[in-house]
Design a protein around this motif. Structure first.
Motif, PDB file in Angstrom:
ATOM      1  N   ILE A 108      43.250  36.011  47.062  1.00 11.73           N
ATOM      2  CA  ILE A 108      42.395  35.105  46.292  1.00 11.73           C
ATOM      3  C   ILE A 108      40.934  35.551  46.293  1.00 11.73           C
ATOM      4  O   ILE A 108      40.056  34.825  45.840  1.00 11.73           O
ATOM      5  CB  ILE A 108      42.496  33.654  46.810  1.00 11.73           C
ATOM      6  CG1 ILE A 108      41.995  33.539  48.261  1.00 11.73           C
ATOM      7  CG2 ILE A 108      43.921  33.133  46.698  1.00 11.73           C
ATOM      8  CD1 ILE A 108      41.824  32.112  48.744  1.00 11.73           C
ATOM      9  N   ASP A 109      40.673  36.740  46.822  1.00  8.15           N
ATOM     10  CA  ASP A 109      39.303  37.254  46.842  1.00  8.15           C
ATOM     11  C   ASP A 109      38.767  37.355  45.417  1.00  8.15           C
ATOM     12  O   ASP A 109      39.438  37.922  44.544  1.00  8.15           O
ATOM     13  CB  ASP A 109      39.277  38.635  47.501  1.00  8.15           C
ATOM     14  CG  ASP A 109      37.934  38.957  48.135  1.00  8.15           C
ATOM     15  OD1 ASP A 109      36.909  38.640  47.510  1.00  8.15           O
ATOM     16  OD2 ASP A 109      37.917  39.504  49.248  1.00  8.15           O
ATOM     17  N   PRO A 110      37.582  36.816  45.130  1.00  2.00           N
ATOM     18  CA  PRO A 110      37.054  36.845  43.755  1.00  2.00           C
ATOM     19  C   PRO A 110      36.647  38.231  43.279  1.00  2.00           C
ATOM     20  O   PRO A 110      36.481  38.450  42.081  1.00  2.00           O
ATOM     21  CB  PRO A 110      35.843  35.906  43.821  1.00  2.00           C
ATOM     22  CG  PRO A 110      35.431  35.919  45.263  1.00  2.00           C
ATOM     23  CD  PRO A 110      36.705  36.053  46.037  1.00  2.00           C
ATOM     24  N   VAL A 111      36.462  39.182  44.197  1.00  2.00           N
ATOM     25  CA  VAL A 111      36.057  40.534  43.832  1.00  2.00           C
ATOM     26  C   VAL A 111      37.069  41.530  44.381  1.00  2.00           C
ATOM     27  O   VAL A 111      37.469  41.447  45.536  1.00  2.00           O
ATOM     28  CB  VAL A 111      34.657  40.870  44.397  1.00  2.00           C
ATOM     29  CG1 VAL A 111      34.302  42.324  44.108  1.00  2.00           C
ATOM     30  CG2 VAL A 111      33.608  39.939  43.808  1.00  2.00           C
ATOM     31  N   ASP A 112      37.503  42.460  43.545  1.00  3.49           N
ATOM     32  CA  ASP A 112      38.363  43.552  44.000  1.00  3.49           C
ATOM     33  C   ASP A 112      37.457  44.581  44.666  1.00  3.49           C
ATOM     34  O   ASP A 112      36.843  45.411  43.988  1.00  3.49           O
ATOM     35  CB  ASP A 112      39.107  44.173  42.819  1.00  3.49           C
ATOM     36  CG  ASP A 112      40.105  45.247  43.244  1.00  3.49           C
ATOM     37  OD1 ASP A 112      39.919  45.842  44.318  1.00  3.49           O
ATOM     38  OD2 ASP A 112      41.066  45.510  42.493  1.00  3.49           O
ATOM     39  N   SER A 167      35.581  47.846  42.923  1.00  3.69           N
ATOM     40  CA  SER A 167      34.134  47.714  42.833  1.00  3.69           C
ATOM     41  C   SER A 167      33.428  48.847  43.563  1.00  3.69           C
ATOM     42  O   SER A 167      32.481  49.460  43.040  1.00  3.69           O
ATOM     43  CB  SER A 167      33.711  46.358  43.423  1.00  3.69           C
ATOM     44  OG  SER A 167      32.313  46.195  43.369  1.00  3.69           O
ATOM     45  N   GLN A 226      23.320  37.204  46.196  1.00  2.00           N
ATOM     46  CA  GLN A 226      23.164  38.268  45.213  1.00  2.00           C
ATOM     47  C   GLN A 226      21.734  38.802  45.102  1.00  2.00           C
ATOM     48  O   GLN A 226      21.510  40.018  45.155  1.00  2.00           O
ATOM     49  CB  GLN A 226      23.621  37.770  43.835  1.00  2.00           C
ATOM     50  CG  GLN A 226      23.490  38.764  42.728  1.00  2.00           C
ATOM     51  CD  GLN A 226      24.465  39.938  42.843  1.00  2.00           C
ATOM     52  OE1 GLN A 226      24.193  41.025  42.340  1.00  2.00           O
ATOM     53  NE2 GLN A 226      25.600  39.723  43.482  1.00  2.00           N
ATOM     54  N   ARG A 245      28.798  40.744  50.136  1.00  4.38           N
ATOM     55  CA  ARG A 245      29.684  39.831  50.853  1.00  4.38           C
ATOM     56  C   ARG A 245      28.990  39.245  52.076  1.00  4.38           C
ATOM     57  O   ARG A 245      29.520  38.342  52.728  1.00  4.38           O
ATOM     58  CB  ARG A 245      30.956  40.564  51.273  1.00  4.38           C
ATOM     59  CG  ARG A 245      31.803  41.021  50.102  1.00  4.38           C
ATOM     60  CD  ARG A 245      32.854  42.039  50.497  1.00  4.38           C
ATOM     61  NE  ARG A 245      33.929  41.457  51.296  1.00  4.38           N
ATOM     62  CZ  ARG A 245      34.985  40.832  50.801  1.00  4.38           C
ATOM     63  NH1 ARG A 245      35.105  40.661  49.489  1.00  4.38           N
ATOM     64  NH2 ARG A 245      35.923  40.368  51.589  1.00  4.38           N
TER      65      ARG A 245
END
Length: 249
Positions: free
Chosen positions: A211-215, A219, A149, A145
């Motif tokens: 609306i966060d693309p990653v939980d 994760s 990547q 975050r």
């Protein structure tokens, strides 16, 4: 020593972590931090939480010596659950959380700032995950975050750190300031946030998390499973036990 809360201005809760000498938190420390952040956000008078630390650096992760003293897995399980609770508390805090970071921010520190809403850092701040050098895994969820990547992967595999200036260039650090100005800079941002309507701020925090693309919770929990596997296999102890030797050499 411990976790304390103060109110430097209306609507702002300042949460300070103080575990000398390097803010490597014991199991109970992570739980205490989770409880304090949650309570601060739940207070209807709070509109912004500022998370900071006393001492030599922001956070050095878990207390490895506590794990080394434990002949079983209680300390490991406790640290896993405590970190999960603290990281989640920052993420789920009902109001925005501003992390004020100076010096080192390592391991569990990345979990905290990676789940914060904004970061203000001093010029000497460094961010990284030395997990592979400490017989552990985890918090790649949160480092991803903060940086792109492929950079996250390179930092993770090498245990290298990134500077506050580098994170600012990637857009994950709001401001980089001289060390003596960190407190005021963090409060300046917190005051700007706290000037908004409190109820609307809470709706905004919930909406943005939604609306966060990653939980981040799932994760990170997935990562923790590999940390435990590393311990059961014995490789974690083998690597972790070299920690003191490196410091002495």
């Amino acid at each position: 020593m411990g976790v304390s809360t103060s109110s430097p201005d209306k609507g702002i809760a300042l949460v300070t972590v103080d575990f000398p000498p390097v803010n490597a938190l014991p199991v109970q420390g992570w739980y205490d931090l989770a409880d304090v952040v949650t309570a601060a956000g739940r207070d209807p008078g709070t509109r912004c939480v500022v998370l900071t630390a006393a001492g030599r650096g922001f956070n050095a992760g878990v207390d490895i010596k506590e794990m080394q003293r434990d002949p079983g897995h209680d300390a490991l399980v406790g640290a896993n659950r405590g970190c999960y609770a603290a990281f989640s508390a920052v993420y789920e805090c009902e109001v925005p959380v501003v992390a004020a970071v100076r010096g080192f921010c390592l391991g569990g520190g990345i979990g905290l700032v990676g789940n914060a809403d904004a970061i203000v850092a001093s010029e000497d701040a460094t961010f990284g995950l030395p997990e592979l050098d400490r017989g552990a895994l985890g918090a790649a969820t949160h480092l991803s975050r903060l940086v792109p990547q492929h950079l996250m992967r390179a930092l993770y595999y090498t245990s290298r750190t990134a500077t506050a200036a580098e994170l600012h260039a990637h857009g994950s650090v709001w401001r980089v300031v001289p060390g003596g100005e960190l407190h005021d800079a963090a409060l300046e941002l917190a005051r700007e946030i706290a000037a908004k309507d409190g109820y609307l701020l809470r709706l905004a925090k919930a909406a943005i998390n939604g609306i966060d693309p990653v939980d981040v919770r799932r994760s990170y929990r997935f990562e923790q499973g590999f940390t435990f596997e590393a311990n059961l296999s014995g490789v974690a102890d083998r690597v972790r036990n070299t920690f003191g030797e490196e410091k002495q050499s």
